[in-house]
Design a protein around this motif. Sequence first.
Motif, PDB file in Angstrom:
ATOM      1  N   VAL A  78       9.116  21.669  15.469  1.00 46.81           N
ATOM      2  CA  VAL A  78      10.111  20.814  15.216  1.00 46.81           C
ATOM      3  C   VAL A  78      10.784  21.224  13.742  1.00 46.81           C
ATOM      4  CG1 VAL A  78      10.851  18.426  14.882  1.00 46.81           C
ATOM      5  CG2 VAL A  78       9.189  19.196  16.293  1.00 46.81           C
ATOM      6  N   ALA A  79      12.087  21.719  13.711  1.00 46.69           N
ATOM      7  CA  ALA A  79      12.748  21.968  12.310  1.00 46.69           C
ATOM      8  C   ALA A  79      14.402  21.848  12.529  1.00 46.69           C
ATOM      9  CB  ALA A  79      12.527  23.756  12.554  1.00 46.69           C
ATOM     10  N   PRO A  80      14.844  20.880  11.465  1.00 50.76           N
ATOM     11  CA  PRO A  80      13.831  20.212  10.643  1.00 50.76           C
ATOM     12  C   PRO A  80      13.102  18.947  11.034  1.00 50.76           C
ATOM     13  CG  PRO A  80      16.176  19.558  10.319  1.00 50.76           C
ATOM     14  CD  PRO A  80      16.165  20.668  11.550  1.00 50.76           C
ATOM     15  N   ALA A  81      11.924  18.642  10.455  1.00 47.13           N
ATOM     16  CA  ALA A  81      11.384  17.449  10.756  1.00 47.13           C
ATOM     17  C   ALA A  81      11.623  16.516   9.700  1.00 47.13           C
ATOM     18  CB  ALA A  81       9.723  18.052  11.100  1.00 47.13           C
ATOM     19  N   THR A  82      11.929  15.271  10.095  1.00 44.96           N
ATOM     20  CA  THR A  82      12.573  14.392   8.949  1.00 44.96           C
ATOM     21  C   THR A  82      11.142  13.669   8.616  1.00 44.96           C
ATOM     22  OG1 THR A  82      13.335  12.941  10.642  1.00 44.96           O
ATOM     23  CG2 THR A  82      15.100  14.308   9.586  1.00 44.96           C
ATOM     24  N   ALA A  83      11.532  12.687   7.550  1.00 41.10           N
ATOM     25  CA  ALA A  83      10.100  11.725   7.387  1.00 41.10           C
ATOM     26  C   ALA A  83      10.100  10.643   8.652  1.00 41.10           C
ATOM     27  CB  ALA A  83      10.687  10.877   6.211  1.00 41.10           C
ATOM     28  N   ASP A  84      11.193  10.289   9.031  1.00 43.57           N
ATOM     29  CA  ASP A  84      11.136   9.608  10.174  1.00 43.57           C
ATOM     30  C   ASP A  84      10.488  10.017  11.640  1.00 43.57           C
ATOM     31  OD1 ASP A  84      12.321   6.883  11.784  1.00 43.57           O
ATOM     32  OD2 ASP A  84      13.112   8.273  12.996  1.00 43.57           O
ATOM     33  N   LEU A  85      10.886  11.431  11.803  1.00 43.62           N
ATOM     34  CA  LEU A  85      10.152  12.022  12.812  1.00 43.62           C
ATOM     35  C   LEU A  85       8.740  12.055  12.754  1.00 43.62           C
ATOM     36  CD1 LEU A  85       9.305  14.989  14.332  1.00 43.62           C
ATOM     37  CD2 LEU A  85      10.896  13.227  15.800  1.00 43.62           C
ATOM     38  N   LEU A  86       8.390  12.609  11.439  1.00 46.21           N
ATOM     39  CA  LEU A  86       6.963  12.847  11.282  1.00 46.21           C
ATOM     40  C   LEU A  86       6.125  11.444  11.437  1.00 46.21           C
ATOM     41  CD1 LEU A  86       7.105  15.008   8.001  1.00 46.21           C
ATOM     42  CD2 LEU A  86       6.345  15.824  10.330  1.00 46.21           C
ATOM     43  N   ALA A  87       6.840  10.384  10.901  1.00 44.04           N
ATOM     44  CA  ALA A  87       6.041   8.843  11.266  1.00 44.04           C
ATOM     45  C   ALA A  87       5.981   8.573  12.792  1.00 44.04           C
ATOM     46  CB  ALA A  87       7.106   7.886  10.508  1.00 44.04           C
TER      47      ALA A  87
END
Length: 402
Positions: A78-87
């Motif tokens: 996953v690139a980019p991985a946003t803060a929302d996606l990581l959460a």
Amino acid sequence: MVLGVSGGIAAYKACELLRRLTESGHDVTPVPTAAALEFVGAPTWSALSGKPVSAEVWDAVHEVPHVRLGQEADLVVVAPATADLLAKAAHGLADDLLTNTLLTARCPVVFAPAMHTEMWEHPATVANVALLRERGVVVLDPASGRLTGADTGRGRLPEPAQIFEVCTAVLARSGVRDLVGRRVVVSAGGTREYLDPVRFLGNRSSGLQGFALASAAAARGAEVVLVAANATLADPVGVEVIRVETTAQLREAVLAASVDADAVVMAAAPADYRPTSVSESKIKKADDGSAPSLELTQNPDILRELARERRTEGQVIVGFAAETGDATGDVLSLARAKLARKGCDLLVVNDVSGGAVFGSDENEAVLLDADGHATEVPRASKGVLAHAIWDAVGTRFISDLG
């Protein structure tokens, strides 16, 4: 392979990553989020991958893509991985095709975060990243640099070439994360010993092998400190880099970093000698054609010091020997003598006759261990040799546990 793309401005860089992955022979299915499609449209992803693209679980329902993509993938990146996606990934939320794919994937997963510094440093993101890493997920550290607008700081997406290298390494190891929980120190490059503010004594070491070792260790889950001497290479993803110039600076940085390290790999080429004095101004050329005399003194032997004064119990010390052979012996006999003299656990032996190895993307070597065994590593990329070295280090870890 699945290339997930979440909704950040850095989504355009994922196009370059997709190109690299497909041109290297991988079958890649892009899975952008709805927000990502606001930055880069579906026709672009389809044109680059040759596949239809959707962010919804409701498209092509008869093929059950929300389950099938994750089940069939050899790697999800996953690139980019946003803060929302990581959460969402950390807490198992699945409200679109990408998060459903992450929840069903049983293959290695790589996240390349990109966000503003404040978001990356927020306690919630820190906790989410830690949780994902505990599960064996590869979460790269973002790079430092220009962010959206005029902001600068940590949070920039690593360069596509670097993400590609990590993906290649993870695939090559079939998801092996055998260095999780280990802390390792790697040195790279060649030191400089200054004669005056302009001139120095140095060597031809490019740092490529040391950087490959740092990248490989990070891909295998280690916490990595790279002490780089005069290398012009970009910082490896997920690696703490300390830049130095002289042998004294290299020694100080390596000794400090190795206090709690499980392994130290001395891939750098420290200068054996340094001038006894350094001119404060540039040494001028004499009109009469004479040359100044140069008095040298020997530098500390960092590898020998590390081997004699292990900073932790069971610490594995790896040295490098760049040999050409001479009247006293061939490359291997000289290397065996060096291994005994230095007292390290492993010695990576390079035949550098004619300048071979330096600056090349490929390398070949013989791995000598303290028990007298020799393992040949045929000519291949420096990344392949790096993994062979970590395989040998890993064997020492297992022996110590036994």
